[in-house]
Write a protein that holds these residues in place. Sequence first.
Motif, PDB file in Angstrom:
ATOM      1  N   ALA A  18       0.835  -1.211   0.000  1.00  0.00           N
ATOM      2  CA  ALA A  18       0.000   0.000   0.000  1.00  0.00           C
ATOM      3  C   ALA A  18       0.865   1.256   0.000  1.00  0.00           C
ATOM      4  O   ALA A  18       0.612   2.203  -0.741  1.00  0.00           O
ATOM      5  N   ARG A  19       1.927   1.223   0.824  1.00  0.00           N
ATOM      6  CA  ARG A  19       2.781   2.413   0.908  1.00  0.00           C
ATOM      7  C   ARG A  19       3.507   2.651  -0.415  1.00  0.00           C
ATOM      8  O   ARG A  19       3.739   3.801  -0.807  1.00  0.00           O
ATOM      9  N   ALA A  20       3.852   1.574  -1.108  1.00  0.00           N
ATOM     10  CA  ALA A  20       4.547   1.727  -2.396  1.00  0.00           C
ATOM     11  C   ALA A  20       3.610   2.256  -3.476  1.00  0.00           C
ATOM     12  O   ALA A  20       4.032   2.991  -4.366  1.00  0.00           O
ATOM     13  N   LEU A  21       2.328   1.889  -3.412  1.00  0.00           N
ATOM     14  CA  LEU A  21       1.402   2.256  -4.494  1.00  0.00           C
ATOM     15  C   LEU A  21       0.645   3.556  -4.243  1.00  0.00           C
ATOM     16  O   LEU A  21       0.329   4.283  -5.194  1.00  0.00           O
ATOM     17  N   ALA A  22       0.316   3.827  -2.989  1.00  0.00           N
ATOM     18  CA  ALA A  22      -0.631   4.906  -2.682  1.00  0.00           C
ATOM     19  C   ALA A  22      -0.286   6.261  -3.302  1.00  0.00           C
ATOM     20  O   ALA A  22      -1.191   6.950  -3.786  1.00  0.00           O
ATOM     21  N   PRO A  23       0.996   6.677  -3.323  1.00  0.00           N
ATOM     22  CA  PRO A  23       1.275   8.013  -3.876  1.00  0.00           C
ATOM     23  C   PRO A  23       0.938   8.136  -5.372  1.00  0.00           C
ATOM     24  O   PRO A  23       0.755   9.245  -5.871  1.00  0.00           O
ATOM     25  N   ASP A  24       0.863   7.016  -6.100  1.00  0.00           N
ATOM     26  CA  ASP A  24       0.752   7.076  -7.558  1.00  0.00           C
ATOM     27  C   ASP A  24      -0.614   6.687  -8.102  1.00  0.00           C
ATOM     28  O   ASP A  24      -0.803   6.673  -9.327  1.00  0.00           O
ATOM     29  N   CYS A  25      -1.542   6.303  -7.239  1.00  0.00           N
ATOM     30  CA  CYS A  25      -2.821   5.811  -7.770  1.00  0.00           C
ATOM     31  C   CYS A  25      -3.923   6.049  -6.741  1.00  0.00           C
ATOM     32  O   CYS A  25      -3.662   6.521  -5.648  1.00  0.00           O
ATOM     33  N   THR A  26      -5.146   5.702  -7.109  1.00  0.00           N
ATOM     34  CA  THR A  26      -6.225   5.669  -6.120  1.00  0.00           C
ATOM     35  C   THR A  26      -6.297   4.239  -5.621  1.00  0.00           C
ATOM     36  O   THR A  26      -6.545   3.315  -6.408  1.00  0.00           O
ATOM     37  N   LEU A  27      -6.046   4.067  -4.350  1.00  0.00           N
ATOM     38  CA  LEU A  27      -5.904   2.725  -3.786  1.00  0.00           C
ATOM     39  C   LEU A  27      -7.127   2.361  -2.959  1.00  0.00           C
ATOM     40  O   LEU A  27      -7.612   3.175  -2.157  1.00  0.00           O
ATOM     41  N   PHE A  28      -7.632   1.159  -3.170  1.00  0.00           N
ATOM     42  CA  PHE A  28      -8.659   0.571  -2.311  1.00  0.00           C
ATOM     43  C   PHE A  28      -8.102  -0.742  -1.797  1.00  0.00           C
ATOM     44  O   PHE A  28      -7.271  -1.362  -2.460  1.00  0.00           O
ATOM     45  N   ALA A  29      -8.593  -1.172  -0.647  1.00  0.00           N
ATOM     46  CA  ALA A  29      -8.078  -2.426  -0.100  1.00  0.00           C
ATOM     47  C   ALA A  29      -9.190  -3.194   0.571  1.00  0.00           C
ATOM     48  O   ALA A  29     -10.180  -2.605   1.040  1.00  0.00           O
ATOM     49  N   CYS A  30      -9.033  -4.512   0.605  1.00  0.00           N
ATOM     50  CA  CYS A  30      -9.955  -5.335   1.383  1.00  0.00           C
ATOM     51  C   CYS A  30      -9.200  -6.485   2.027  1.00  0.00           C
ATOM     52  O   CYS A  30      -8.220  -6.986   1.481  1.00  0.00           O
ATOM     53  N   ALA A  31      -9.644  -6.850   3.205  1.00  0.00           N
ATOM     54  CA  ALA A  31      -9.015  -7.934   3.957  1.00  0.00           C
ATOM     55  C   ALA A  31      -9.981  -8.358   5.051  1.00  0.00           C
ATOM     56  O   ALA A  31     -10.941  -7.643   5.355  1.00  0.00           O
ATOM     57  N   SER A  32      -9.698  -9.534   5.641  1.00  0.00           N
ATOM     58  CA  SER A  32     -10.587 -10.004   6.702  1.00  0.00           C
ATOM     59  C   SER A  32     -10.338  -9.267   8.014  1.00  0.00           C
ATOM     60  O   SER A  32     -11.182  -9.259   8.896  1.00  0.00           O
ATOM     61  N   ASN A  33      -9.158  -8.660   8.136  1.00  0.00           N
ATOM     62  CA  ASN A  33      -8.880  -7.820   9.308  1.00  0.00           C
ATOM     63  C   ASN A  33      -8.675  -6.390   8.839  1.00  0.00           C
ATOM     64  O   ASN A  33      -8.172  -6.160   7.735  1.00  0.00           O
TER      65      ASN A  33
END
Length: 427
Positions: A18-33
């Motif tokens: 996430a830290r590597a991608l976030a500055p360059d794109c619109t980031l969404f995430a999903c996880a069980s926690n």
Amino acid sequence: MSETVLLVGGGGREHAIARALAPDCTLFACASNRNPGIAALAAGFENRSETDPDAIVEYAESIGATLAIIGPESALAAGVADALEEAGVYTFGPQSTEAQIETDKAYQRSFMREHAIPGCPDFETFEDIEAACAYIDEYDGDLAVKPAGLTGGKGVKVIGDQVTPEEAKTYLRESEYDRVVLEERLVGEEFTIQAFVANGEVRTAPAVQDHKRAYEGDEGPNTGGMGSYSDTTTHLPFMTSEDYADAVEIIEATVDALEGYKGVLYGQFMLTAEGPKVIEFNARFGDPEAMNTLPVLETSFLDVLVAAREGDRLPELLFTSQATVCKYAVPEGYPTNPNAGAKIEVDEDAAGDALLFYASVDEREDGLYTTTSRSFAVVGRGEDIATAETISEDALSAAGEGFHIRHDIGTASLVQSRIDHMNELQN
Ligand code: AMP
Ligand code: GLY
């Protein structure tokens, strides 16, 4: 065009992605926690099981994802990459059949043998446990006993290291595995190389050494990984640049044989007196190793993903010439008898020059607490391993009470002991 990326997974590895991608794109995430570090970087974060392809596809469609990246092997095994691709979302991660290179150790070894990939230890696969026990009795030398399926790195027993032959047989008879691999015990120093793979191309990151044993001095039970380090060069202090090149050749031969693989291919090697041998392949970034690699990647990781999707050549990877030391803070008693409920006092500000990555935490009104899994990691970067180690320890001094940490990871004495071990084997 701006990209909308869906990240699947909520551990320390995924926080690093996430830290590597976030500055360059619109980031969404999903996880069980819910991972508070990822949630803070993302435009949206939803609770979805990593092994529920339908729920993940539904989320990807709702956000209009143009790319997806999968952190954990459980999601790959469950067919999340297959389902996303079917829904038209390019996913940087292998299909479930390709992920068998990780998820089925019997397949992995047979694949290496069939394609004559160098670095494969002597092995046999058994479905009959008594036949496996007889093989242990007859084999001239020590064996590693491995369940064929996924066990989070905790199912392997090495004769002559962790168990006696008798204990190995008892383990096999009591565990009820339906398939096991018995292979030559490899002796040496372990290291990881993570490769970015797409369109037939391979780009490798510097080697990392992960410390899997729970206690200092590499003692105690195996864990998912207690911490790891990398050097300013592609190789590590106990190896040479030729050893690194030999391991990269093994990865390249594997990618050629896999035909069409995409995503991260993680090679776990044992540097033996005869050179690097393969312990296993993983079909994803390592956790903790992603936290060593991505923070020193100067090339935009998003550019790699976009080139992969477009069928272009992958960019050459540039890394800062910094060493890194990553240390996990885990609950006291981990992994056998972990005590949840300790308050995490450190936050990203208090971490100083170190990077803080959250793994499994319990978010309460008054702050973050430990669960029974690994809690968080800190990563120091510096001009040498010692400097990076000091930076990681400075951050850990603010951790709080109730944690177990391997303070020896990245210290001069542990690094030297690995060099001494390798020298002993080679002489
Ligand atoms: P794996 O789940 O295959 O990564 O195995 C977990 C750990 O068991 C590895 O990190 C090694 O420390 C050890 N191991 C696995 N295979 C072997 C082997 N053939 N020889 C010695 N140790 C091994
Ligand atoms: N660090 C070992 C793994 O990710 O499998």
